[in-house]
Design a protein around this motif. Structure first.
Motif, mmCIF file in Angstrom:
data_model
loop_
_atom_site.group_PDB
_atom_site.id
_atom_site.type_symbol
_atom_site.label_atom_id
_atom_site.label_comp_id
_atom_site.label_asym_id
_atom_site.label_seq_id
_atom_site.Cartn_x
_atom_site.Cartn_y
_atom_site.Cartn_z
ATOM 1 N N SER A 212 0.839 -1.210 0.000
ATOM 2 C CA SER A 212 0.000 0.000 0.000
ATOM 3 C C SER A 212 0.868 1.251 0.000
ATOM 4 O O SER A 212 0.578 2.217 -0.707
ATOM 5 C CB SER A 212 -0.930 0.001 1.219
ATOM 6 N N GLY A 213 1.939 1.232 0.797
ATOM 7 C CA GLY A 213 2.852 2.375 0.819
ATOM 8 C C GLY A 213 3.546 2.574 -0.511
ATOM 9 O O GLY A 213 3.688 3.705 -0.997
ATOM 10 N N MET A 214 3.979 1.465 -1.145
ATOM 11 C CA MET A 214 4.649 1.567 -2.443
ATOM 12 C C MET A 214 3.678 2.049 -3.515
ATOM 13 O O MET A 214 4.041 2.862 -4.374
ATOM 14 C CB MET A 214 5.236 0.206 -2.840
ATOM 15 N N ARG A 251 -6.699 4.346 2.373
ATOM 16 C CA ARG A 251 -7.589 3.675 3.324
ATOM 17 C C ARG A 251 -7.048 2.306 3.723
ATOM 18 O O ARG A 251 -7.175 1.895 4.880
ATOM 19 C CB ARG A 251 -8.984 3.567 2.721
ATOM 20 N N ALA A 252 -6.413 1.617 2.775
ATOM 21 C CA ALA A 252 -5.813 0.317 3.108
ATOM 22 C C ALA A 252 -4.682 0.496 4.111
ATOM 23 O O ALA A 252 -4.577 -0.260 5.097
ATOM 24 C CB ALA A 252 -5.304 -0.361 1.837
ATOM 25 N N PHE A 253 -3.827 1.493 3.890
ATOM 26 C CA PHE A 253 -2.712 1.747 4.802
ATOM 27 C C PHE A 253 -3.231 2.150 6.176
ATOM 28 O O PHE A 253 -2.726 1.665 7.207
ATOM 29 C CB PHE A 253 -1.817 2.843 4.228
ATOM 30 N N ARG A 254 -4.236 3.026 6.200
ATOM 31 C CA ARG A 254 -4.812 3.444 7.480
ATOM 32 C C ARG A 254 -5.358 2.230 8.241
ATOM 33 O O ARG A 254 -5.126 2.084 9.449
ATOM 34 C CB ARG A 254 -5.943 4.442 7.243
ATOM 35 N N TRP A 306 -2.765 14.402 16.381
ATOM 36 C CA TRP A 306 -2.619 13.062 16.938
ATOM 37 C C TRP A 306 -3.843 12.166 16.659
ATOM 38 O O TRP A 306 -4.002 11.115 17.286
ATOM 39 C CB TRP A 306 -2.255 13.095 18.419
ATOM 40 N N ARG A 307 -4.671 12.568 15.724
ATOM 41 C CA ARG A 307 -5.677 11.633 15.219
ATOM 42 C C ARG A 307 -4.962 10.454 14.556
ATOM 43 O O ARG A 307 -3.926 10.627 13.891
ATOM 44 C CB ARG A 307 -6.589 12.293 14.192
ATOM 45 N N ALA A 308 -5.491 9.262 14.697
ATOM 46 C CA ALA A 308 -4.849 8.083 14.113
ATOM 47 C C ALA A 308 -4.734 8.221 12.604
ATOM 48 O O ALA A 308 -3.714 7.845 12.002
ATOM 49 C CB ALA A 308 -5.641 6.824 14.479
ATOM 50 N N LEU A 316 2.515 7.802 5.429
ATOM 51 C CA LEU A 316 2.354 7.598 3.982
ATOM 52 C C LEU A 316 3.117 8.645 3.185
ATOM 53 O O LEU A 316 3.721 8.334 2.149
ATOM 54 C CB LEU A 316 0.867 7.660 3.606
ATOM 55 N N ILE A 317 3.077 9.896 3.639
ATOM 56 C CA ILE A 317 3.800 10.962 2.943
ATOM 57 C C ILE A 317 5.292 10.652 2.893
ATOM 58 O O ILE A 317 5.944 10.811 1.858
ATOM 59 C CB ILE A 317 3.553 12.320 3.634
#
Length: 531
Positions: A212-214, A251-254, A306-308, A316-317
């Protein structure tokens, strides 16, 4: 009868009101767009031809198809002049001459904006699920103040991850040669190693999270380039479709990391409620970018930070910034080394790696990595010869009165500017025999006190002649981490694998302003024995 019925339907308030609202919306967008566009300076337009009816649009089409030639022509014909470079993936760009790089670096952010260029190039208001996260730019300070000073403590963990990743993606077979795609395997290796420092174990080895990150690292430049193809008033209409992959991967990464973030936030609050003596009895906090981001967010005092979801988006950034460029750079480095002349380069580097490891007890440390001067020279030479950037130092004029360059070109507010990179780093007047890969160009032996020492220029050193990491106060804040990561990756590959030498280095395509490595090119490797 039919026409009367149709007229009645069209005049119904349920149809007329939305239609008028849409018309007003489009008119407002058109007026905003007309006011926002800067007046282009009267300078040569690269790609334009005599007789063109629409020189900017026609040049944009030609330049996008062959940007390499445009850069070479600009450097050959207008080396000491500013030129206008229209290209589809970016707003019209004024490329200042090489000798004005120092002038650009002297301008404050109130005159030449750094973030403004990135925000528009990547169209962050559309390409990020929550645009306020990249606009906060907190990650830059965190990389400088938290990640860079802790590289030394991270090296053992990174080395462990490098070994695990190579075993998985390049294999451990010592008897048979294996053909593999360099870029595809390198981006997985880089993704895992980078996330070892960003989120730690076991998350860095979760293939869904790393993928997901890639994917997100590809989504942002691709969707940003596509968004820039559209007229500004139309972007809100096409964005939902173009940026669909961005939202899916975000959304997948979160989903995969939010549970860990919430656990760490709860642990942080619990520690803060304890006395220092009570907190000592607890397990040591993780030492990774996510934990440092939590500390930064809490000390800032803004609950949004500090929201998840916010913390996940910040990781991700950094994935986007770290994985994309490091994967390209490491891929080019492998091809430069495997196809290098003289042919003994791999053996020379392998001997240096073995010698440094032996002198440091067989383990990688920050001190040991600093002793790999020949490898670092080869890395810098590859970054020079195979630069992924055609232009660099991208900025936007933000001063109300504009900016006038030393050569007399006036740039209106809103004008995008940059400096040449590719053509300068392949200029024989700047680098002797510039088109040849000379792995030890940036290091040399020197005698000192009866002994030998190596003089070298580190990969991370920037300057007007080497803009791979930018230059000045906005030079890449993660370049020291990237250099350590690249050293560990290349050192492991050279020490643990045999390579079939390539007769010719494969070339990669150009996409807009970037030179991409060959994404499908392969090499043959075999695991070495008795390492």
């Amino acid at each position: 009868m039919l026409s009367d019925t149709l007229t009645t339907l069209l005049l119904r308030p349920a149809v007329v009101v939305p239609a008028l609202c849409a018309l007003v919306y489009v008119c407002v967008l058109l007026l905003k767009w007309r006011r926002r566009g800067p007046r282009l300076p009267n300078i040569p337009i690269m790609g334009a031809r005599k007789g063109d009816w629409f020189p900017i649009l026609q040049a944009q089409w030609r330049n996008t198809r062959d940007f390499k030639t445009v850069m070479e022509q600009a450097h050959a014909q207008y080396k000491d002049e500013a030129v206008l470079v229209p290209v589809a993936s970016s707003p019209p760009l004024v490329m200042l001459p090489h000798h004005e790089v120092d002038f650009m670096m002297q301008q404050p952010d109130s005159v030449l904006g750094f973030n403004e260029r990135a925000f528009e190039l990547y169209q962050v208001d559309y390409t990020f699920v929550d645009p306020s996260v990249p606009r906060a730019t907190l990650h830059e300070a965190l990389l400088r103040t938290a990640l860079t000073p802790r590289i030394g403590t991270l090296v053992p963990a990174l080395a462990d991850e490098v070994a695990w990743a190579f075993d998985k993606h390049w294999g451990t077979n010592t008897t048979e040669w294996r053909e593999l795609c360099v870029f595809e395997t390198m981006r997985h290796i880089v993704g895992g190693v980078a996330n070892r420092a960003f989120v730690g174990l076991p998350f860095c080895r979760n293939p869904e999270l790393v993928n997901s990150g890639m994917a997100f690292a590809v989504d942002i430049p691709l969707s940003g380039a596509l968004m820039n193809l559209f007229w500004a008033p139309l972007r809100p209409l096409v964005a939902p479709l173009i940026t669909l992959p961005n939202r899916i991967h975000t959304r997948a990464f979160r989903r995969l990391i939010t549970g860990e973030i919430k656990r760490r936030l709860k642990d942080y609050d619990a520690r803060q409620a304890m006395s220092p003596d009570e907190a000592k009895s607890l397990p040591v906090e993780p030492s990774d970018l996510l934990q440092w981001s939590i500390h930064q967010a809490k000390s800032n005092g803004n609950p949004f930070l500090w929201r998840a979801e916010t913390l996940a988006d910040r990781i991700l950034i950094v994935n986007f910034a770290a994985i994309h460029t490091t994967s390209f750079t490491s891929t080019w480095a492998v091809f430069d080394l495997v196809a290098s002349i003289p042919r003994g380069t791999v053996d020379i580097l392998r001997e240096e790696i073995k010698s440094v490891l032996a002198a440091n007890g067989g383990a990688w440390t920050k001190k040991a990595l600093a002793q790999l001067v020949k490898l670092e020279s080869a890395m810098r030479e590859s970054a020079r010869l195979s630069s992924i950037l055609a232009v660099g130092l991208g900025r936007v004029v933000v001063a109300e009165e504009g900016l006038t360059t030393p050569s007399g070109v006036h740039l209106d507010k809103g004008q995008h500017v940059a400096a040449p990179v590719y053509a300068v780093m392949l200029d024989d007047h700047v680098y002797e025999d510039a088109a040849t890969f000379k792995p030890f160009r940036f290091c040399s032996a020197a005698t000192e006190g009866g002994g030998q020492r190596q003089n070298y220029v580190p990969l991370t050193t920037t300057g007007p002649d080497f803009l791979a990491f930018g230059h000045g106060k906005h030079a890449c804040p993660g370049r020291y981490f990237a250099a350590a990561e690249l050293k560990l990756i290349l050192a492991y590959a050279l020490l643990h694998y045999e390579f079939e030498i390539l007769p010719v280095k494969p070339e990669g395509p150009w996409y807009g302003l970037n030179r991409i490595p060959p994404l499908t090119a392969t090499i043959r490797v075999r695991r070495r024995t008795n390492v």
